[in-house]
Design an enzyme around this catalytic site. Structure first.
Site, PDB file in Angstrom:
ATOM      1  N   ASP A   8       0.849  -1.185   0.000  1.00  0.00           N
ATOM      2  CA  ASP A   8       0.000   0.000   0.000  1.00  0.00           C
ATOM      3  C   ASP A   8       0.886   1.236   0.000  1.00  0.00           C
ATOM      4  OD1 ASP A   8      -2.015  -1.823   0.187  1.00  0.00           O
ATOM      5  OD2 ASP A   8      -2.836  -1.089   2.088  1.00  0.00           O
ATOM      6  N   ASP A 129     -15.293  -3.390  -1.185  1.00  0.00           N
ATOM      7  CA  ASP A 129     -14.908  -3.124   0.202  1.00  0.00           C
ATOM      8  C   ASP A 129     -16.173  -2.899   1.014  1.00  0.00           C
ATOM      9  OD1 ASP A 129     -12.279  -3.125  -0.789  1.00  0.00           O
ATOM     10  OD2 ASP A 129     -12.407  -0.988  -1.244  1.00  0.00           O
TER      11      ASP A 129
END
Length: 245
Positions: A8, A129
């Protein structure tokens, strides 16, 4: 089952968040390229790359680092974060990204996913998500009223074949993944589903691999591989063994 080590990106560095909160970012490596090479050396076949700044700001924000990673590694890379239009999708694929993950845009501009799937086929992945079963948007800062199952089924109708499913409440917690919801999504939709969020032990990887027959085709590992809770090479070995007979 395939293991996806995650990288990330925030401010050009490799970080991990807790339940998607940027203010809780912990830097694990100032050099994401070396991190990508390290995961490749461990045997990873595909790296899961996320432009966190892009996810929150709605446009690519870590292009130089992403380009450097793509030039350095020989394995495949799937990328998400801030991918909101066809030009960005095309740019990333031309740069060498193997798959692009569309999240927020699937809610706000579903026609984009239709066009992208028609143009690029299985190189397009839905980033699903979920927070309390509802789809989160804008780098998880917002929550829609659409359920994960509803969106997955709609996108399947638009040509989608693969989903990355993240239970936000599990992400970065090392509390164990929500495999029940992940497997149910796979069974209910017939889509290929990659599990994400909460993997804490090698037993979690084994449990996910045991559900490969239900449609779980991969697991994204983040915080667990940075803290040493899970060894990437061991996870890959366990995942390759697949579900028990």
């Amino acid at each position: 089952m395939l293991i996806f080590p995650a990288i990330d990106l925030k401010g050009g560095r490799c970080v991990r968040l807790y339940q998607g909160r940027m203010e809780d970012a912990i830097v694990y490596n100032d050099d994401p390229v070396s991190q990508a090479l390290a995961w490749q050396a461990k045997g990873a076949q595909m790296i899961h790359l996320v432009d966190l700044d892009g996810a929150f700001e709605g446009e690519p924000k870590n292009l130089p680092v992403i380009q450097a990673i793509l030039e350095a590694v020989t394995v495949a890379v799937q990328l998400g974060g801030g991918i909101r239009d066809l030009n960005i999708i095309d740019r990333y694929l031309r740069m060498g990204v193997s798959r692009v993950i569309i999240g927020t845009a699937a809610i706000k501009n579903p026609e984009l996913l239709s066009v992208a799937c028609k143009e690029y086929g299985q190189r397009i992945v839905l980033g699903l998500d979920a927070r309390d079963g509802k789809v989160a948007t804008d780098g998880w800062a917002g929550t829609s009223q659409v359920t994960a199952l509803e969106l997955a089924l709609e996108m399947k109708g638009r040509g989608l074949r693969r989903v990355v499913y993240t239970d936000i409440s599990k992400d970065g917690t090392l509390a164990g993944p929500n495999l029940a919801a992940t497997a149910e999504l796979a069974r209910a939709t017939g889509l290929k589903v990659i599990a994400s969020g909460g993997f804490a032990t090698i037993d979690d990887v084994k449990a996910a691999a045991a559900l490969e027959g239900d449609g779980i085709e991969g697991a994204i590992l983040g915080k667990s591989i940075y803290t040493g809770a899970i060894d990437v090479a061991e996870a890959i070995r366990v995942a390759r063994e697949g579900r028990p007979c």
